[in-house]
Design an enzyme around this catalytic site. Structure first.
Site, PDB file in Angstrom:
ATOM      1  N   CYS A 111       0.828  -1.207   0.000  1.00 58.20           N
ATOM      2  CA  CYS A 111       0.000   0.000   0.000  1.00 58.20           C
ATOM      3  C   CYS A 111       0.867   1.263   0.000  1.00 58.20           C
ATOM      4  O   CYS A 111       1.562   1.546  -0.967  1.00 58.20           O
ATOM      5  CB  CYS A 111      -0.969  -0.062   1.183  1.00 58.20           C
ATOM      6  SG  CYS A 111      -2.306   1.134   1.169  1.00 58.20           S
ATOM      7  N   HIS A 112       0.859   2.038   1.083  1.00 66.61           N
ATOM      8  CA  HIS A 112       1.678   3.245   1.194  1.00 66.61           C
ATOM      9  C   HIS A 112       3.071   2.957   1.779  1.00 66.61           C
ATOM     10  O   HIS A 112       3.913   3.840   1.827  1.00 66.61           O
ATOM     11  CB  HIS A 112       0.988   4.286   2.092  1.00 66.61           C
ATOM     12  CG  HIS A 112      -0.216   4.933   1.480  1.00 66.61           C
ATOM     13  ND1 HIS A 112      -1.415   4.266   1.324  1.00 66.61           N
ATOM     14  CD2 HIS A 112      -0.411   6.174   0.982  1.00 66.61           C
ATOM     15  CE1 HIS A 112      -2.294   5.087   0.762  1.00 66.61           C
ATOM     16  NE2 HIS A 112      -1.711   6.245   0.542  1.00 66.61           N
ATOM     17  N   ALA A 113       3.323   1.724   2.217  1.00 63.82           N
ATOM     18  CA  ALA A 113       4.597   1.394   2.858  1.00 63.82           C
ATOM     19  C   ALA A 113       5.815   1.530   1.941  1.00 63.82           C
ATOM     20  O   ALA A 113       6.910   1.767   2.455  1.00 63.82           O
ATOM     21  CB  ALA A 113       4.541  -0.005   3.471  1.00 63.82           C
ATOM     22  N   TRP A 115       6.697   4.029   0.604  1.00 68.12           N
ATOM     23  CA  TRP A 115       7.247   5.325   1.015  1.00 68.12           C
ATOM     24  C   TRP A 115       8.489   5.113   1.883  1.00 68.12           C
ATOM     25  O   TRP A 115       9.464   5.843   1.781  1.00 68.12           O
ATOM     26  CB  TRP A 115       6.230   6.083   1.861  1.00 68.12           C
ATOM     27  CG  TRP A 115       5.334   7.049   1.155  1.00 68.12           C
ATOM     28  CD1 TRP A 115       5.491   7.610  -0.069  1.00 68.12           C
ATOM     29  CD2 TRP A 115       4.128   7.590   1.695  1.00 68.12           C
ATOM     30  NE1 TRP A 115       4.447   8.465  -0.323  1.00 68.12           N
ATOM     31  CE2 TRP A 115       3.599   8.473   0.737  1.00 68.12           C
ATOM     32  CE3 TRP A 115       3.447   7.412   2.906  1.00 68.12           C
ATOM     33  CZ2 TRP A 115       2.416   9.187   0.940  1.00 68.12           C
ATOM     34  CZ3 TRP A 115       2.268   8.120   3.096  1.00 68.12           C
ATOM     35  CH2 TRP A 115       1.763   8.997   2.122  1.00 68.12           C
TER      36      TRP A 115
END
Length: 186
Positions: A111-113, A115
C-alpha cells in the site's frame, strides 16, 4: 534453502497501520509455521486503522530500535496512510530497512509502505508497485512502478492494497525460501 516454517519475520508498525495489512500477513505467515514478531516505535501495542476509524490494537514484541536484521529472514511493512508516513521519518526505521537491504534479506511493503523504502534509498532502479495515489512518489524515488497485485525485484516484494494480500503473503514465503538476495548497498 530456508523453509518458511523455520523463518523468523519482523513486522514494523506504529499507530495507524492498515488493519488487514498487518493482521493478514502476521496471521498467515504464522499459519505457515513462521515465527513472526511485531516491533513498534515504543515497544507497546499499536492501534490499527480500519475503514474510516481506529481499529484494533496489535500486540508488540519489541521496540523497532531493538530489532536487528541479523535476527530475521524478512521484514514486512504494512501500509495505510498514517503508519508509513510516521515510520519514514524515524532514523531507527530507516537504518533497519537499510540493514535488511544490505544483508540481502526479504523486504515486503504494501500500500503506502513503499514510502519507507523510498526514504531508505532502496527503491531506485527497482520494479515496484504501491497504492495508486503514491505512484508518482515511488517513480520519483527511481523505481519502475508497475500496476500489479504483487511485484518482486531481488527479494523486495511490493503490493498495492488489501485485496492483494493473499498474493503478497504467498510471494513473501516464496522469496524467503529462495534465501538471501545479493544486492548492491543502498
Amino acid at each position: 534453502m530456508p523453509k518458511i516454517a523455520d523463518a523468523k519475520i519482523l513486522i514494523i508498525a506504529t499507530h495507524g497501520f492498515e488493519q488487514s495489512e498487518l493482521e493478514f500477513p502476521r496471521d498467515q505467515l504464522r499459519v505457515k509455521g513462521a515465527e513472526v514478531h511485531v516491533a513498534t516505535l515504543d515497544g507497546k501495542p499499536a492501534k490499527g486503522w480500519e475503514g474510516s476509524d481506529w481499529g484494533r490494537e496489535a500486540e508488540a514484541d519489541l521496540k523497532i530500535a531493538d530489532a536487528k536484521a541479523d535476527g530475521y529472514d524478512a521484514l514486512v511493512i504494512p501500509g495505510g496512510q498514517i503508519n508509513p508516513d510516521l515510520l519514514r521519518v524515524e532514523e531507527d526505521v530507516i537504518n533497519l530497512v537499510k540493514a535488511f537491504h544490505d544483508s540481502g534479506k526479504v523486504i515486503a511493503a504494501v500500500c503506502h509502505a513503499p514510502w519507507v523504502l523510498a526514504e531508505a534509498g532502496v527503491a531506485k532502479g527497482r520494479d515496484m508497485t504501491s497504492y495508486h495515489s503514491i505512484k508518482t512518489d515511488i517513480a520519483n524515488a527511481g523505481a519502475n512502478w508497475k500496476d500489479a497485485e504483487v511485484v518482486t525485484d531481488q527479494g523486495i516484494v511490493t503490493s498495492r492494497q488489501p485485496e492483494d494480500l493473499k498474493a503478497f503473503v504467498s510471494k513473501i514465503a516464496e522469496e524467503i525460501e529462495e534465501g538471501t538476495h545479493p544486492r548492491a548497498a543502498a
